[in-house]
Enzyme design. Structure first.
Site, PDB file in Angstrom:
ATOM      1  N   SER A 112       0.733  -1.312  -0.085  1.00  0.00           N
ATOM      2  CA  SER A 112       0.026  -0.032  -0.251  1.00  0.00           C
ATOM      3  C   SER A 112       0.886   1.447  -0.099  1.00  0.00           C
ATOM      4  O   SER A 112       1.530   1.456  -0.820  1.00  0.00           O
ATOM      5  CB  SER A 112      -0.859  -0.590   1.439  1.00  0.00           C
ATOM      6  OG  SER A 112      -1.429   0.739   1.209  1.00  0.00           O
ATOM      7  N   HIS A 113       0.779   2.361   0.796  1.00  0.00           N
ATOM      8  CA  HIS A 113       0.922   3.301   0.986  1.00  0.00           C
ATOM      9  C   HIS A 113       3.128   3.068   1.694  1.00  0.00           C
ATOM     10  O   HIS A 113       3.312   4.572   1.619  1.00  0.00           O
ATOM     11  CB  HIS A 113       0.223   4.314   1.738  1.00  0.00           C
ATOM     12  CG  HIS A 113       0.204   3.692   3.330  1.00  0.00           C
ATOM     13  ND1 HIS A 113      -0.619   2.648   3.515  1.00  0.00           N
ATOM     14  CD2 HIS A 113       0.495   3.894   4.830  1.00  0.00           C
ATOM     15  CE1 HIS A 113      -0.398   2.435   5.112  1.00  0.00           C
ATOM     16  NE2 HIS A 113       0.229   3.175   5.435  1.00  0.00           N
ATOM     17  N   LYS A 125      -2.245  -8.175   0.097  1.00  0.00           N
ATOM     18  CA  LYS A 125      -3.816  -8.079   0.268  1.00  0.00           C
ATOM     19  C   LYS A 125      -4.659  -9.478   0.104  1.00  0.00           C
ATOM     20  O   LYS A 125      -4.393  -9.259  -1.436  1.00  0.00           O
ATOM     21  CB  LYS A 125      -4.308  -7.054  -0.152  1.00  0.00           C
ATOM     22  CG  LYS A 125      -3.622  -5.853  -0.411  1.00  0.00           C
ATOM     23  CD  LYS A 125      -3.997  -4.325  -0.239  1.00  0.00           C
ATOM     24  CE  LYS A 125      -3.210  -3.287   0.660  1.00  0.00           C
ATOM     25  NZ  LYS A 125      -4.533  -2.212   0.078  1.00  0.00           N
ATOM     26  N   ASP A 276      -2.012   6.615  -3.550  1.00  0.00           N
ATOM     27  CA  ASP A 276      -0.601   5.633  -2.909  1.00  0.00           C
ATOM     28  C   ASP A 276      -0.684   5.139  -3.907  1.00  0.00           C
ATOM     29  O   ASP A 276      -1.198   4.871  -4.928  1.00  0.00           O
ATOM     30  CB  ASP A 276      -1.411   5.600  -1.516  1.00  0.00           C
ATOM     31  CG  ASP A 276      -2.423   4.127  -1.496  1.00  0.00           C
ATOM     32  OD1 ASP A 276      -3.195   3.982  -2.529  1.00  0.00           O
ATOM     33  OD2 ASP A 276      -2.440   3.894  -1.074  1.00  0.00           O
ATOM     34  N   ASP A 278      -0.926   1.568  -3.928  1.00  0.00           N
ATOM     35  CA  ASP A 278      -2.033   0.726  -4.691  1.00  0.00           C
ATOM     36  C   ASP A 278      -3.217   1.509  -5.218  1.00  0.00           C
ATOM     37  O   ASP A 278      -4.288   1.061  -5.926  1.00  0.00           O
ATOM     38  CB  ASP A 278      -2.056  -0.698  -4.095  1.00  0.00           C
ATOM     39  CG  ASP A 278      -2.891  -0.214  -2.824  1.00  0.00           C
ATOM     40  OD1 ASP A 278      -2.990   0.668  -1.268  1.00  0.00           O
ATOM     41  OD2 ASP A 278      -3.971  -0.976  -1.449  1.00  0.00           O
ATOM     42  N   ASP A 280      -5.499   3.173  -3.887  1.00  0.00           N
ATOM     43  CA  ASP A 280      -6.693   3.008  -2.619  1.00  0.00           C
ATOM     44  C   ASP A 280      -7.054   4.435  -2.145  1.00  0.00           C
ATOM     45  O   ASP A 280      -8.051   4.862  -1.463  1.00  0.00           O
ATOM     46  CB  ASP A 280      -6.779   1.791  -2.334  1.00  0.00           C
ATOM     47  CG  ASP A 280      -5.696   1.380  -0.601  1.00  0.00           C
ATOM     48  OD1 ASP A 280      -5.325   2.506  -1.134  1.00  0.00           O
ATOM     49  OD2 ASP A 280      -6.144   1.125  -0.400  1.00  0.00           O
ATOM     50  N   ARG A 281      -5.707   4.706  -1.593  1.00  0.00           N
ATOM     51  CA  ARG A 281      -6.234   6.127  -0.910  1.00  0.00           C
ATOM     52  C   ARG A 281      -5.938   7.829  -1.822  1.00  0.00           C
ATOM     53  O   ARG A 281      -5.628   7.303  -2.885  1.00  0.00           O
ATOM     54  CB  ARG A 281      -4.435   6.299  -0.070  1.00  0.00           C
ATOM     55  CG  ARG A 281      -4.799   5.236   0.866  1.00  0.00           C
ATOM     56  CD  ARG A 281      -3.497   5.911   2.046  1.00  0.00           C
ATOM     57  NE  ARG A 281      -3.626   4.413   3.233  1.00  0.00           N
ATOM     58  CZ  ARG A 281      -2.378   4.263   4.235  1.00  0.00           C
ATOM     59  NH1 ARG A 281      -2.218   5.293   4.263  1.00  0.00           N
ATOM     60  NH2 ARG A 281      -3.068   3.508   4.979  1.00  0.00           N
ATOM     61  N   GLU A 362     -12.284   6.987   6.018  1.00  0.00           N
ATOM     62  CA  GLU A 362     -11.070   6.799   6.961  1.00  0.00           C
ATOM     63  C   GLU A 362     -10.305   7.925   7.174  1.00  0.00           C
ATOM     64  O   GLU A 362     -10.111   8.108   5.483  1.00  0.00           O
ATOM     65  CB  GLU A 362     -10.171   5.630   7.383  1.00  0.00           C
ATOM     66  CG  GLU A 362     -10.977   4.750   6.910  1.00  0.00           C
ATOM     67  CD  GLU A 362     -10.536   2.958   6.944  1.00  0.00           C
ATOM     68  OE1 GLU A 362     -10.285   2.688   8.637  1.00  0.00           O
ATOM     69  OE2 GLU A 362      -9.497   3.068   5.997  1.00  0.00           O
ATOM     70  N   SER A 364      -7.271   8.188   7.310  1.00  0.00           N
ATOM     71  CA  SER A 364      -6.008   7.798   7.156  1.00  0.00           C
ATOM     72  C   SER A 364      -6.158   8.130   5.294  1.00  0.00           C
ATOM     73  O   SER A 364      -5.590   6.886   4.357  1.00  0.00           O
ATOM     74  CB  SER A 364      -5.749   6.342   7.569  1.00  0.00           C
ATOM     75  OG  SER A 364      -6.685   5.448   6.920  1.00  0.00           O
ATOM     76  N   LYS A 375     -11.357   1.015  -0.667  1.00  0.00           N
ATOM     77  CA  LYS A 375     -11.719   1.862  -0.544  1.00  0.00           C
ATOM     78  C   LYS A 375     -11.084   3.160  -2.260  1.00  0.00           C
ATOM     79  O   LYS A 375     -10.301   1.923  -3.101  1.00  0.00           O
ATOM     80  CB  LYS A 375     -10.720   3.436   0.248  1.00  0.00           C
ATOM     81  CG  LYS A 375      -9.836   2.011   0.906  1.00  0.00           C
ATOM     82  CD  LYS A 375      -8.947   2.690   2.081  1.00  0.00           C
ATOM     83  CE  LYS A 375      -7.514   2.570   2.099  1.00  0.00           C
ATOM     84  NZ  LYS A 375      -7.284   1.875   2.820  1.00  0.00           N
TER      85      LYS A 375
HETATM   86  C1  G16 Z   1      -4.745  -0.409   5.501  1.00  0.00           C
HETATM   87  C2  G16 Z   1      -6.784  -0.730   5.451  1.00  0.00           C
HETATM   88  C3  G16 Z   1      -7.750   0.636   6.256  1.00  0.00           C
HETATM   89  C4  G16 Z   1      -6.877   1.373   7.323  1.00  0.00           C
HETATM   90  C5  G16 Z   1      -5.256   1.404   7.128  1.00  0.00           C
HETATM   91  C6  G16 Z   1      -5.017   1.982   8.361  1.00  0.00           C
HETATM   92  O1  G16 Z   1      -4.583   0.471   4.815  1.00  0.00           O
HETATM   93  O2  G16 Z   1      -6.493  -0.779   4.546  1.00  0.00           O
HETATM   94  O3  G16 Z   1      -8.751   0.600   5.724  1.00  0.00           O
HETATM   95  O4  G16 Z   1      -6.773   2.389   8.067  1.00  0.00           O
HETATM   96  O5  G16 Z   1      -4.509   0.749   6.605  1.00  0.00           O
HETATM   97  O6  G16 Z   1      -3.240   1.786   9.121  1.00  0.00           O
HETATM   98  P1  G16 Z   1      -2.566   1.619  10.294  1.00  0.00           P
HETATM   99  O7  G16 Z   1      -3.116   0.617  11.183  1.00  0.00           O
HETATM  100  O8  G16 Z   1      -1.652   1.852  10.173  1.00  0.00           O
HETATM  101  O9  G16 Z   1      -3.405   3.162  10.702  1.00  0.00           O
HETATM  102  P2  G16 Z   1      -3.552   0.771   2.945  1.00  0.00           P
HETATM  103  O10 G16 Z   1      -4.143   1.509   2.726  1.00  0.00           O
HETATM  104  O11 G16 Z   1      -2.943   0.901   4.098  1.00  0.00           O
HETATM  105  O12 G16 Z   1      -4.079  -0.706   3.224  1.00  0.00           O
END
Ligand code: G16
Length: 539
Positions: A112-113, A125, A276, A278, A280-281, A362, A364, A375
């Protein structure tokens, strides 16, 4: 030829909030990735005759992981794989392909990010047939089974060419290589009014989309520049690179430096946005103006009627507990339910499937709707562009009018990174013990009205999840503490702070929240326990 390989378990294959995330070198250890994939296959009752979507965000090890996956899938009797060309597929595009083709699940290789490269992070994932990442009951079962794995199956064949679109066979398994962008664009065309958006760009509207050298560069080029007519060069950092060109592909004020420079410089375009690793953000910006993700969710909700797919009405909305309460005020005014869930997109899936919610988001930088079960960064951007096209207003005007209408939740998040895990766990445990004693306590003008762990009882499957510690004050201000579930080294303590204001709408969030920040540090004894005087990242 199918080979059965003997292996010994790794004991650390526990999935967090976004799947299994590890240092790339950890993932590259002998049999590490294979163990994890075979464990998933075993846990879900085998994969014989099933169909899966496969792709990744192009980060280092993506190509090797996909080849291993293809050979393991064939050896385990998978009937068909749908793979993004060259192994690329954004997380939202993957969820869409999964739902459209009603496959049994999807595997997206991404951290992801988190940054990519041999010295950074890699991830897996895994989504099931719902289109969303699997619930905790399944991730717990996978973790348990990973402790006792002793063998896996893999084909002993040369690598498969996934560079050309089309269908091929591998030992009885069909491999369909698809253009991952095509289906995704079709889906978005079914939601938004693309003609209105084309008109917006024709009128001279300007934007910059920072793809952070990650998977959505080609999506952005196709959608914003080729289809909607944004000027060439509107998409920056558009070529996916295995190390994201050294960028940290997390779309926020700290890491999207180039975009921030452009949007806060002279001659800034009308609109700025980023995704980000992948896809989704998302982050949304106006000229010298930042929209907090919590506000963004609230604004999209307030404007649902402007979007063709939602204009006849939406179900409720949902947010993670750490996200500000802005969307719940909007939902209340619109007569909708507002759900509060633990951090992790998977908690929204049951609410969508049971038609309790349409939108969710969220803090984030994740926003989305029930069009898929992840997302969706580009969806959020198109939603914002649609509001601008329909109202003729700027990002700043839209946001400020929203605050005028509903009040403003000043919001800020402090991240304390790289804390020793034992220290972080003890800080949270001790804070939880201390919470009851805080009730009614006064910190200057702030009086604690409720201090308790956040506990979510899923209204659909009845499961109960505890995630984070919440301190509420009599004036509606809140502090939420939780440990990140996506890090790959040490622990990250996140402290989320919120203060509601109806009158003073144009202040600096950091300034408005400075007292709350002091209280937050004091209650949790952050300085003495971690040695950190300041947060490492403020968003
Ligand atoms: C993932 C989840 C998100 C969540 C995030 C939280 O995001 O898919 O729903 O908000 O983790 O990250 P942390 O636990 O570090 O606060 P992503 O975009 O990393 O897949």
């Amino acid at each position: 030829m199918i080979k059965t390989i003997s292996t010994t378990p790794y004991t650390d294959q526990k999935m967090g909030t976004g799947g299994l995330r590890k240092k790339t070198k950890v993932m590259m250890q002998p049999n590490y990735f294979e163990n994890f994939i075979q464990t998933i296959f075993n846990t879900i009752g085998g994969v014989k005759g099933k169909t899966y979507v496969v792709g990744g965000d192009g980060r280092y090890f993506n190509d090797i992981a996909i080849q291993k996956f293809i050979k393991m899938a064939a050896a385990n009797g998978v009937a068909k794989l749908i793979i993004g060309q060259n192994g690329y597929m954004s997380t939202p595009a993957g969820s869409n392909v999964l739902l459209k083709n009603k496959t049994n699940g999807a595997f997206i290789f991404s951290a992801s990010h988190n940054p990519g490269g041999i010295d950074n992070d890699f991830g897996v994932k895994y989504s099931d047939e719902t289109g969303g990442q699997v619930p905790t009951s399944i991730t717990d079962a996978i973790y348990k089974n990973s402790q006792s794995i002793s063998e896996y199956q893999i084909l002993d064949v040369p690598d498969v060419d996934i560079s050309k679109i089309g269908t091929q066979q591998l030992e009885g398994m069909t491999i369909e290589v698809i253009d991952p962008i095509k289906d995704y664009v079709e889906m978005l065309e079914g939601i938004f009014d693309f003609e209105a958006l084309k008109k917006l760009f024709k009128s001279g509207f300007t934007m910059k989309f920072d793809a952070m050298n990650a998977v959505t560069g080609p999506y952005g080029k196709r959608i914003f520049e080729e289809i909607l007519g944004a000027a060439p060069g509107s998409v920056i950092n558009a070529t996916p690179k295995p190390d994201f060109g050294g960028l940290h592909p997390d779309p926020n004020m700290v890491y999207a430096k180039e975009l921030i420079g452009i949007m806060y410089g002279d001659n800034a375009p009308d609109f700025g946005c980023a995704n980000d690793g992948d896809g989704d953000r998302n982050m949304i910006l106006g000229k010298k103006f930042f929209v907090s993700p919590s506000d963004s969710l609230s604004i999209l909700t307030d404007n649902y009627k402007l979007i063709p797919a939602y204009k006849n009405g939406i179900y409720g909305v949902a947010k993670s507990a750490a996200t500000s309460t802005a969307v719940c005020r909007t939902a209340k005014a619109l007569g909708m339910d507002c759900y509060e869930v633990p951090t992790g997109w998977k908690y929204f899936v049951n609410l969508m499937d049971s038609k309790r919610i349409t939108f969710c988001g969220e803090e984030s930088f994740g926003t989305g709707s029930s069009h898929i079960r992840e997302k969706d960064g580009i969806w959020a951007i198109l939603f914002w562009l649609s509001i601008i096209a329909a109202t003729g207003k700027s990002v700043e005007e839209i946001t400020k009018e929203h605050w005028k209408k509903y009040g403003r939740s000043y919001y800020i998040r402090f991240d304390f990174e790289g804390i020793d895990k034992a220290v972080a766990d003890k800080l949270m445990a001790d804070l939880e013990t201390k919470l009851p004693s805080l009730n009614g306590k006064k910190f200057g003008e702030y009086e604690v009205s409720e201090a308790a762990p956040f506990i979510y009882n899923d209204p659909v499957d009845g499961s109960s999840t505890k995630n984070g510690l919440v301190v509420k004050f009599a004036d509606g201000s809140r502090i939420v503490y939780r440990l990140s579930g996506t890090g790959t080294s040490g622990a990250t303590l996140r402290v989320y702070m919120e203060k509601f204001e109806q009158n003073h709408l144009d202040e600096e969030p950091l300034n408005m929240l400075k007292d709350i920040a002091k209280i937050a540090a004091e209650i949790a004894e952050i300085r003495p326990r971690t040695g950190k005087q300041q947060p490492d990242v403020i968003t």
